[in-house]
Each structure stands twice: as C-alpha cells, then as structure tokens.
Design an enzyme around this catalytic site. Sequence first.
Site, mmCIF file in Angstrom:
data_model
loop_
_atom_site.group_PDB
_atom_site.id
_atom_site.type_symbol
_atom_site.label_atom_id
_atom_site.label_comp_id
_atom_site.label_asym_id
_atom_site.label_seq_id
_atom_site.Cartn_x
_atom_site.Cartn_y
_atom_site.Cartn_z
ATOM 1 N N LYS A 8 34.328 52.971 -15.109
ATOM 2 C CA LYS A 8 33.397 52.154 -16.141
ATOM 3 C C LYS A 8 34.296 52.324 -17.494
ATOM 4 O O LYS A 8 34.426 53.614 -17.742
ATOM 5 C CB LYS A 8 32.040 52.608 -16.065
ATOM 6 C CG LYS A 8 30.985 51.946 -17.156
ATOM 7 C CD LYS A 8 29.554 52.336 -16.741
ATOM 8 C CE LYS A 8 28.888 51.562 -17.789
ATOM 9 N NZ LYS A 8 27.296 52.238 -17.546
ATOM 10 N N GLY B 142 35.485 45.079 -22.813
ATOM 11 C CA GLY B 142 36.104 45.943 -21.555
ATOM 12 C C GLY B 142 35.885 47.409 -21.836
ATOM 13 O O GLY B 142 36.368 48.065 -20.833
ATOM 14 N N ASP C 172 20.580 43.058 -12.384
ATOM 15 C CA ASP C 172 21.791 43.448 -12.430
ATOM 16 C C ASP C 172 21.693 44.847 -12.261
ATOM 17 O O ASP C 172 22.985 45.438 -12.027
ATOM 18 C CB ASP C 172 22.795 42.799 -13.264
ATOM 19 C CG ASP C 172 22.401 42.710 -14.624
ATOM 20 O OD1 ASP C 172 21.244 42.422 -14.969
ATOM 21 O OD2 ASP C 172 23.091 43.388 -15.366
ATOM 22 N N ASP D 163 23.272 52.061 -14.035
ATOM 23 C CA ASP D 163 23.300 51.573 -15.309
ATOM 24 C C ASP D 163 22.544 52.332 -16.199
ATOM 25 O O ASP D 163 21.302 51.838 -16.930
ATOM 26 C CB ASP D 163 22.948 50.333 -15.347
ATOM 27 C CG ASP D 163 24.265 49.570 -15.455
ATOM 28 O OD1 ASP D 163 25.247 50.060 -16.019
ATOM 29 O OD2 ASP D 163 24.455 48.401 -14.809
HETATM 30 P P1 AMP Z 1 24.619 46.316 -18.874
HETATM 31 O O1 AMP Z 1 23.854 45.911 -20.112
HETATM 32 O O2 AMP Z 1 25.643 47.462 -19.292
HETATM 33 O O3 AMP Z 1 24.314 46.223 -17.569
HETATM 34 O O4 AMP Z 1 25.764 45.203 -18.815
HETATM 35 C C1 AMP Z 1 25.496 43.594 -18.744
HETATM 36 C C2 AMP Z 1 26.594 42.973 -18.513
HETATM 37 O O5 AMP Z 1 27.561 42.819 -19.463
HETATM 38 C C3 AMP Z 1 27.585 43.548 -17.361
HETATM 39 O O6 AMP Z 1 28.224 42.227 -16.778
HETATM 40 C C4 AMP Z 1 28.644 44.230 -17.989
HETATM 41 O O7 AMP Z 1 29.901 44.358 -17.154
HETATM 42 C C5 AMP Z 1 28.829 43.485 -19.231
HETATM 43 N N1 AMP Z 1 29.463 44.308 -20.255
HETATM 44 C C6 AMP Z 1 28.795 45.326 -21.018
HETATM 45 N N2 AMP Z 1 29.672 45.890 -22.016
HETATM 46 C C7 AMP Z 1 30.712 45.091 -21.919
HETATM 47 C C8 AMP Z 1 31.921 45.292 -22.657
HETATM 48 N N3 AMP Z 1 32.259 46.361 -23.755
HETATM 49 N N4 AMP Z 1 32.850 44.396 -22.455
HETATM 50 C C9 AMP Z 1 32.936 43.710 -21.461
HETATM 51 N N5 AMP Z 1 31.896 43.280 -20.439
HETATM 52 C C10 AMP Z 1 30.580 44.155 -20.832
HETATM 53 MG MG MG Z 2 24.623 46.578 -15.762
#
Ligand code: AMP
Ligand code: MG
Length: 486
Positions: free
Chosen positions: A115, A128, A254, A264
């Site tokens: 991650k 990313g 998700d 997460d």
């Molecule tokens: P999360 O809230 O961490 O569960 O993320 C929600 C979505 O946003 C998922 O598809 C993650 O992969 C994407 N995401 C979160 N942070 C980033 C980031 N810095 N760059 C790219 N995608 C991100």
């Molecule tokens: Mg997530």
Amino acid sequence: MSTVTPSTLTFDGLFARELAEMAIPWRAEAVPDPRLLVLNEPLAAELGFDPAALRSPEGLHLLTGNRLPEGATPVAQAYAGHQFGWFTPRLGDGRAVLLGEVVGGDGRLRDIHLKGSGRTPFARGGDGLAAVGPMLREYVVSEAMHALGIPTTRSLAVVATGQPVYRETELPGAVLTRVASSHLRVGSFQYARATGDVELLRRLADHAITRHYPAAADADNPYLALFEAVIASQASLVAKWMLVGFIHGVMNTDNMTISGETIDYGPCAFMEAFDPATVYSSIDEGGRYAYANQPVVAEWNLARLAEVLLPLIHEDQEQAVPLAVESLEAFRPRYSASWSAGMVGKLGLQTHDDDVTSPVVDGVIAVLQAGRVDYTTFFRRLGAAARGNAEPVRNLFADPAAFEAWAESWLALAPDAAAMDRINPLYIPRNHLVEEALSSAAGGDPGPLERLLEAVTAPYDERPGLERYAAGAPESFGPYRTFCGT
Ligand code: AMP
Ligand code: MG
C-alpha cells in the site's frame, strides 16, 4: 531473492489467474532509497519469511515491490463501492498492488499486498502514494487489533521510500506491506455485478467460497450459504469492535471484507469517554459511521452484498429476493448474541442465563452512558472491584450513586476477576499515544513507537513501566480528529 523467499515459499497469482477481469497487471513504482521503519518479526516467521533476510537490502526491495519474488504476478485489483452511501462503479487499488498469495507455515493462504506503491490505472486524481504517519498508524492499530483477538488484516512492515508526498505539507513517503486472508470486499462483488457478466460474478463467489467458506460449497444453495457465512463473520466482527470501543471511521462497502477481517485503517480510533455518538473522522460530518451506528451500517452494507448476489441465489429474481431477505434477518440476532456474550464476559459473569445477565448488561450501559467515563479504564478497574477494591472504578464517576447501585447487583453475581483481566485490555492504542509515537518516528526517534507497540501487542498483561500507556488522554490533548485517504 532465494534468501527471502525460500523455495518452499513461492508466490502464487491465484487471484490474478482466476479473476483476470478484475486484476490489472501492474508494478510498484521504483523506490530508489528504501529504509525499514518497522518489521513485524513474529508475523514474518508465521509466513515462513526469514526476518533477517527481509531486513537486508534485497528484502527491502521485496517490501517495496522494486524486485519481484519467485512466481509473483502483481496486480491492481478492481472493486466498486458505496462511499458514504453513494455508489462508485470503479474504485480499485489506486495506490496498492497485490504481489500475490503465499502459503504460510500454518498452511494458510494469505495475500501480500503493498500500500502506497504508486499510481495505478485506478488512481483517478490521487498520487498513488502514502505518507509515513498513516502507514505507521495502520501498523500499530492493526497489530493492536490482532492482539485483542479481533480478525484483521496484518502489517508486515513499513518502509520509508525517501520520496516526498505532498498533502497539506510535504511529508515523507512510505509503503506498508499488508497481509490478509484475502482482499475480497463487498465492493469486489459490486464491481463484478456491475460488469453485467454473471459468470464473472459466479467465479468470484466460487473463489470466495474456496478461500473462506469451503463448507458453503456443499450447501443446497452455495451462494446463499456464502452470503450467510459473510453475515455471520461480520456480525461477530462488528460485535468485537463494539466491545473494545473501536470505531472504524469509514465503513464504505469497499472497506468491508468477505473474510470478516477488519480492513483499511484510515480514520479509525478507539473511543475513550463512553458516548455512542462518538465520531473521530474529519470527513464523517453526518456521523454515518459513529460508534453506535456500526452494526446498522454493517447490515446496510450486507444488504448491498445481497443485491449483487441475487442472480446467483436464484435464477428467478422474484424468488431470490425473499431468500436473501430471510438470510439478512439473521444479522441482528447474531450480532446481539455475539455482543451480549462478549459483554457477559467483560463483566466476568459466570452464567449465560439471559434473565440474570440482561438487567446487569443493560444497567452497565446506562451507567457508562450517564457517567461518560473512559470505556477501557472502566472495565479494567471493574476487575479490581470484583476483587473487592471498588475505589479506583468508583473514582471515575463524578457522581457515583448510580454506579454503586448497579455494582451491588453485579457483585451479587460473584464476577470472576481473573477472567475479566483476560478479556478487558489494559493497553489500547490511545489516540494521544499514537500521535506521539508517529510524530517522534517522523522526527527520527522510533523509541515511543516501539514502546507503544510493546504495550498494545500484549494488551492484557499489566507490566511495570507502562503506566502511561494505560492512562487516558491528558486534557491538553483536546478534541480528536482523524483523517483518511492520506
Ligand atoms: P480508502 O478511503 O483508503 O478506502 O480509499 C478509497 C479509494 O481511493 C480506493 O480506491 C483507494 O485506492 C483510493 N485512494 C486513496 N488514496 C489514494 C491516493 N493517494 N492515490 C490514489 N488512490 C487513492
Ligand atoms: Mg479502502
């Protein structure tokens, strides 16, 4: 890489192979200057990795995805999800790659996932990347959860990349190596269903059954059995969260696993003063994911899973709906039974007769709610009260009258103090301690992080020198907010 991944431990690409439509082959971004911040040696050993090899330069290249282990076919996984109630058909790993699966020394298959490993085709507007602070936070909290006996993804390592990450300010970047029994989410099923390809959905369900609920394969209706198994796992999981005061913070579909592991760790935190409305996440303005809402949200998420499973549950949708509804109705009683049994344990009661325990359980919640005392400290000190020393727990209350009345009826049931000390943790990753550890680590001092990990990975055993890890936040710490997506 033979020292890190001995021949007995090769990576599989099971998900990538069986669910290619949901897996984009992808490589982690190169990390020129990886530096190990923390390594989970017990977990490394469980997986069959040699910790010394992981610490070597070769090992760090593995932990950042710079070099691929034997057999690895890394992918970014596709998934969809309801985020705060709104459906997005394509989320996916925006900043992560699944290196593959390994079979550990215990024979269990587990995902090895990076991650913060750079942009993927699912990154949308994101960079990313991940910053050191939030990745260390996930490491500490997930390992604390594991030590509390709560199913969770684990953290193998956090490696600083030496590259900057731009948030409100410039921060040091990091990659977390996450270990999970799988990364299948409710959102994975939502993605498969949204493609309109029922055979893909069926393959995903079969994959989930084989990996997590093999008994479902022998049921009359395997897909309904899969759904029921996920309901049971989630009911038990969320009850465990509630019993330790854990607030996930972003229970989007998700972020809910099929396996029943917590996943997460973003804006999560442990509740301190008991208040069912507690929210820490800065983005949860409506309190959707507040402490007391978590079972309701879990059920809502499971209803979303039911909707997408309908074509597998019965070919006639009119017949599929009542079957799914009937199964989902089991969530509430299952959750309640898990929670009540857990509370009976926390109170050290030696009977499971509802007529006896219910009034005591209802009473303790009323007492906690009125007193707004520290949830973790209350239960731990209650153990001392069971031994005859009620003063420490009584002192938590500004007005102890209601507590005293309740305690009399509770003590009349002869609670087992030793059993209580094995169930009620003394050390949890309290918000002020986590923040202190992260800022010290960011400043180059790993000491506070190491001591915090030492405390929370053996949460029930009182040890001299760790007193401050059992204490609540000082008043100066103020109201706490957590942030996600960082
Ligand atoms: P999360 O809230 O961490 O569960 O993320 C929600 C979505 O946003 C998922 O598809 C993650 O992969 C994407 N995401 C979160 N942070 C980033 C980031 N810095 N760059 C790219 N995608 C991100
Ligand atoms: Mg997530």
